[in-house]
Design an enzyme around this catalytic site. Structure first.
Site, PDB file in Angstrom:
ATOM      1  N   GLN A 149      15.923  81.145  27.072  1.00  0.00           N
ATOM      2  CA  GLN A 149      14.481  81.158  26.873  1.00  0.00           C
ATOM      3  C   GLN A 149      13.790  81.745  28.099  1.00  0.00           C
ATOM      4  OE1 GLN A 149      14.567  76.795  25.858  1.00  0.00           O
ATOM      5  NE2 GLN A 149      12.955  77.450  24.461  1.00  0.00           N
ATOM      6  N   SER A 152       8.767  79.663  30.616  1.00  0.00           N
ATOM      7  CA  SER A 152       8.063  79.147  31.796  1.00  0.00           C
ATOM      8  C   SER A 152       7.962  80.189  32.900  1.00  0.00           C
ATOM      9  CB  SER A 152       8.789  77.910  32.335  1.00  0.00           C
ATOM     10  OG  SER A 152       8.743  76.852  31.405  1.00  0.00           O
ATOM     11  N   SER A 184      17.807  78.226  31.479  1.00  0.00           N
ATOM     12  CA  SER A 184      19.221  77.859  31.398  1.00  0.00           C
ATOM     13  C   SER A 184      20.025  79.002  30.774  1.00  0.00           C
ATOM     14  CB  SER A 184      19.392  76.602  30.541  1.00  0.00           C
ATOM     15  OG  SER A 184      18.650  75.521  31.071  1.00  0.00           O
ATOM     16  N   GLU A 267      13.147  72.124  21.123  1.00  0.00           N
ATOM     17  CA  GLU A 267      13.691  71.881  22.461  1.00  0.00           C
ATOM     18  C   GLU A 267      13.515  70.433  22.871  1.00  0.00           C
ATOM     19  OE1 GLU A 267      13.384  73.854  26.900  1.00  0.00           O
ATOM     20  OE2 GLU A 267      11.578  73.757  25.673  1.00  0.00           O
ATOM     21  N   GLU A 392       4.223  64.059  31.416  1.00  0.00           N
ATOM     22  CA  GLU A 392       2.772  64.011  31.250  1.00  0.00           C
ATOM     23  C   GLU A 392       2.323  64.846  30.046  1.00  0.00           C
ATOM     24  OE1 GLU A 392       3.966  62.777  35.158  1.00  0.00           O
ATOM     25  OE2 GLU A 392       4.374  64.644  34.085  1.00  0.00           O
TER      26      GLU A 392
END
Length: 410
Positions: A149, A152, A184, A267, A392
């Site tokens: 992926q 991010s 990853s 995920e 969070e």
């Protein structure tokens, strides 16, 4: 369309066929592998299975791909998938049945393959064009294509919609420049699931588009990131004017956020599943550690152990609930966020308990079985608070989208 659950006769016939296949190609695990005595089996306990060296990693990858190809070619690799894209055209419940059967056999670890089948493929299936599905899905489920992926970024992790990687249209191609992080298997992957900003003037969520990029494309550079365990599992990726054909786009231009939500829900469920081999089941191992040290009779410690076992059962039932929803044709729901949140807390809970039991033995290796091995778990557990969206973020998701509470101040 809602799938009709297979009948008992169909499941019974399938189990017989799958068991016969597995018996021919793999060795059965000992029935009570998870209950091995103290000092038996591998002295290894870790949140992530990370290889010590590149050669071992490549050997395990080759074995995983070979096993996956054997399973796929025998008709057990993607039972619930559409026939035109390499699937079996059968009820998706049978995929779960097969995985349950396979877990009882000594087969190569499939985590690296699951990064494609469990995380990338759902978005392709739900949002990809027929051409994209035909190009990638069979290879992903057969294990020929390893996926990662590329979501991010250094300044856009939990706030994924704030990403800065840009994709600019140039005829039938897109030119992508930017940086991704915490990916990853990117150093082994053939295909990357990339989210980029294609319209800087649109709102944060509306200006994003998803692509599949070949990781050997010119301009793609992968660098490993070393964790505090001393191991390298994640990577940072630099994209320097990487060209991606428009036909490799997943979903419509500007609709990348919808495809991303599909991936994120999958995920979070995968992270929350916390799959480990029976030989290094952390709940069993921390319980056995308490017994070995003569602490299992301590009433305060017994309460902490009960809490660990309770949460293990909660995670198991949530997983079954999610599997039932998927089998009924419902998309991934809030169970993924709940499971991910619970599992990150469970990992911390187990690590703290093991560290309290061991004291200094968890920080210094004295050679005793089942002691210093816990250091990898303790050091690795914090990553679960971040991977797949921080704790969070999970709480905000559940509060705002499930409970309907007002949004907090931004």
């Amino acid at each position: 369309m809602t799938e009709v659950a297979p009948g008992d006769d169909e499941i019974g016939q399938f189990v017989a066929l799958a068991t016969a296949f597995l018996d021919r190609h793999a060795k059965r695990r000992p029935e009570r592998l998870g209950q091995l005595g103290w000092g038996e089996g591998p002295d290894d306990i870790a949140v992530l299975e990370v290889h010590a060296d590149a050669d071992a990693e490549q050997r395990d990858l080759t074995a995983a791909q070979a096993w996956r190809a054997t399973v796929f070619d025998a008709g057990f690799g993607w039972l619930g998938g559409p026939v035109e894209y390499g699937g079996g055209g059968r009820n998706p419940v049978l995929d779960d049945v097969y995985r349950g059967l396979e877990s009882g056999y000594e087969v190569p670890n499939q985590n690296i393959i699951a990064s494609g089948t469990a995380l990338v493929a759902p978005a392709v299936i739900a949002h990809g064009s027929a051409e994209v599905k035909a190009r990638y899905l069979r290879g992903v489920f057969r294990g020929d294509l390893v996926c990662c992926q590329l979501l991010s970024e250094p300044d856009a992790g939990s706030d994924l919609a704030g990403l800065h990687t840009r994709a600019v249209r140039d005829g039938d191609e897109w030119v992508v420049t930017g940086q991704k992080v915490w990916s990853s298997y990117a150093h082994l992957a053939h295909v990357g699931q990339l989210l980029a900003r294609t319209d800087p003037d649109a709102s944060r969520h509306a200006g994003l588009t998803m692509f599949l990029v070949d990781m050997d494309s010119p301009g793609v550079q992968v660098r490993p990131l070393r964790m505090m365990t001393g191991e390298a599992h994640f990577n940072e990726i630099f994209l320097d004017e990487v060209r991606i054909p428009d036909r490799h786009r997943v979903g419509a231009v500007g609709q990348g956020w919808q495809a991303t939500i599909t991936t994120l829900m999958s995920e979070r469920a995968a992270v929350g599943g916390g799959a480990t081999s029976p030989a290094m089941d952390p709940v069993h191992r921390v319980t056995a550690l308490a017994r070995q040290l003569g602490r299992a009779g301590d009433p305060l410690l017994r309460q902490r152990l009960a809490d660990v076992h309770l949460h293990e059962r909660l995670l198991r039932y949530l997983g079954l609930r999610q599997e039932a929803a998927l089998a009924a044709g419902r998309p991934p729901g809030p169970e993924g966020s709940v499971m991910k949140l619970l599992y990150s807390q469970q990992a911390r809970r187990i690590g703290e308990l093991a560290a309290d039991l061991l004291g200094p033995a968890v920080t210094a290796d004295n050679g005793e079985w089942g002691t210093f091995a816990w250091a990898r778990w303790v050091c690795g557990a914090p990553l679960l608070r971040i991977a797949g969206g921080t704790d969070e973020i999970q709480r905000n998701t559940l509060a705002e989208r499930v409970l309907g509470l007002p949004r907090g101040p931004r």
